[in-house]
Design an enzyme around this catalytic site. Sequence first.
Site, PDB file in Angstrom:
ATOM      1  CB  THR A 176     -21.682  91.496  57.568  1.00 54.42           C
ATOM      2  OG1 THR A 176     -22.276  92.569  58.315  1.00 54.42           O
ATOM      3  CG2 THR A 176     -21.999  91.700  56.103  1.00 54.42           C
ATOM      4  CB  CYS A 177     -18.501  87.451  56.601  1.00 53.91           C
ATOM      5  SG  CYS A 177     -17.721  86.299  55.440  1.00 53.91           S
ATOM      6  CB  CYS A 229     -18.444  87.076  51.840  1.00 49.00           C
ATOM      7  SG  CYS A 229     -17.955  87.062  53.568  1.00 49.00           S
ATOM      8  CE  LYS A 280     -20.329  87.694  47.650  1.00 49.74           C
ATOM      9  NZ  LYS A 280     -19.319  88.733  47.907  1.00 49.74           N
ATOM     10  CE1 TYR A 305     -18.547  93.102  48.327  1.00 51.37           C
ATOM     11  CE2 TYR A 305     -17.714  95.345  48.436  1.00 51.37           C
ATOM     12  CZ  TYR A 305     -18.212  94.229  49.066  1.00 51.37           C
ATOM     13  OH  TYR A 305     -18.391  94.228  50.428  1.00 51.37           O
ATOM     14  CD  GLU A 360     -19.526  90.121  44.792  1.00 52.80           C
ATOM     15  OE1 GLU A 360     -18.312  89.869  44.913  1.00 52.80           O
ATOM     16  OE2 GLU A 360     -20.265  90.374  45.776  1.00 52.80           O
ATOM     17  CG  HIS A 410      -0.121  73.094  28.583  1.00 50.01           C
ATOM     18  ND1 HIS A 410      -0.649  74.267  28.094  1.00 50.01           N
ATOM     19  CD2 HIS A 410      -0.313  72.148  27.626  1.00 50.01           C
ATOM     20  CE1 HIS A 410      -1.129  74.045  26.888  1.00 50.01           C
ATOM     21  NE2 HIS A 410      -0.936  72.758  26.581  1.00 50.01           N
ATOM     22  CD  GLU A 433      -0.711  76.995  30.078  1.00 53.31           C
ATOM     23  OE1 GLU A 433       0.448  76.669  29.762  1.00 53.31           O
ATOM     24  OE2 GLU A 433      -1.724  76.382  29.672  1.00 53.31           O
TER      25      GLU A 433
END
Length: 450
Positions: A42-43, A48, A51, A178, A182, A439, A444
């Site tokens: 599937t992945c 995933c 996708k 999800y 998505e 930064h 941060e």
Amino acid sequence: MAEFDYDLFVIGGGSGGVRAARISATHGAKVAIAEEYRMGGTCVIRGCVPKKMLVYGSHFAEDLHEAYRFGWDIEGAKFDWPRLRDIVQTDVDRLEGLYAVNLGNVGVEIIEQRAVLTGPNEVQLADGTKVSAKYILVATGGWPAQAGCPGEEHALTSNEIFHLEKKPENIVIVGGGYIANEFAGIFHAFGSNVTIANRSDKILRPYDQEIVGRLLDISVAKGITYRLNAPLEKIEKNVDGTVTVHFKDGGPSQTADVIMVATGRVPNSGNLGLEALGVDLDKSGAITVGDDNKSSVDSIYAVGDVTNRVQLTPVAIREGHAFADSVFGGNPRTISYDNIPSAVFSSPPIASVGLTEDEARAKYGEHIKVYRSDFNPMKNVVSGRDERALYKMITQGPEEIVIGIHMIGPESSEILQGAAVAVVGKMPKKVLDDVVAIHPSMAEELVLFK
């Protein structure tokens, strides 16, 4: 002569099965793996990986629009769905080939056929051949749930959505998890009119609901429509090729080019011969296993989504690896299902690890403290995008042990991976407080909570 043809026979060439096969072979086992469709599961093939490529493609919609604010003039930009679709599938082909190469490099025999169990140590291939193995590992994954209403055959699932001939002008996505959110972000960015229809009043139930609320607000502001408390009644195919979905809530029906059902995934355990051998299945059809991945039959094991423990690729991979080390590597081990980081690649993405605020309050009462950073990322300030990020940190007890981190904002899934160490390692917040901030960055904010 050897008692069995193989030491290990794996049914299913997805992430968990491939890892188990490869590691078992490196431990010296004679291994075969059967996959009836495509190596990668599937992945890699329909989940995933492709996708996420679509997610990357969808980001350009807003970036190109906002480029002017960063000094760029982008003229004549347009989106070509077939081009992206085909490029994605080309890379899927590449990855599938790598899986086969890696297995071949360690001596795993790949059998491109369906396999079913016919005995505790025997499987039968689609061509009728029977082979034996000391151990059999079932790693057949999950399968998209169907609509469960008349006309469900007219709806697509996440299996088919990657292969659309053309981009839909209108799409209704059924579900609130999800996958639904998505693909809502993906197709909205590509220019489709998107409606999410969910049978309950909540979306993304496992996630911190304050974070989810922020996603809902942003999505609605972008133009995505949500129909909540809208269970399906039926789906009809129209003469012009469009599809109409009717709801039980009494609200108006809706016609679209595509109806996509994304209501979850079920264990892919049917017609494998499991019941006949006495392999225990739960009410969802999942193979019941212990911490050692062993089923109720001593020679039969299972890993990944077919066990319905945690439906995540990295979890299946760890289960497969632990199985191989335990059975063939002389290193019995289990994995922990606590504090597994996860992400929703929505627009913007959500990332989460540990207890949500509601879960923490239910478990620890008033002995928790919730820190929030609600800010506008610098890129959004310059571009004029009205999307505030929200980070939450939940601590427990006088030492303020970090028990949950939840985020929504650009690159949150990338940022959380490192921050998850604080939750898994049961670190006090002071450790993060002592880290010098990078930064300017969004990350941060995780070390500047006050």
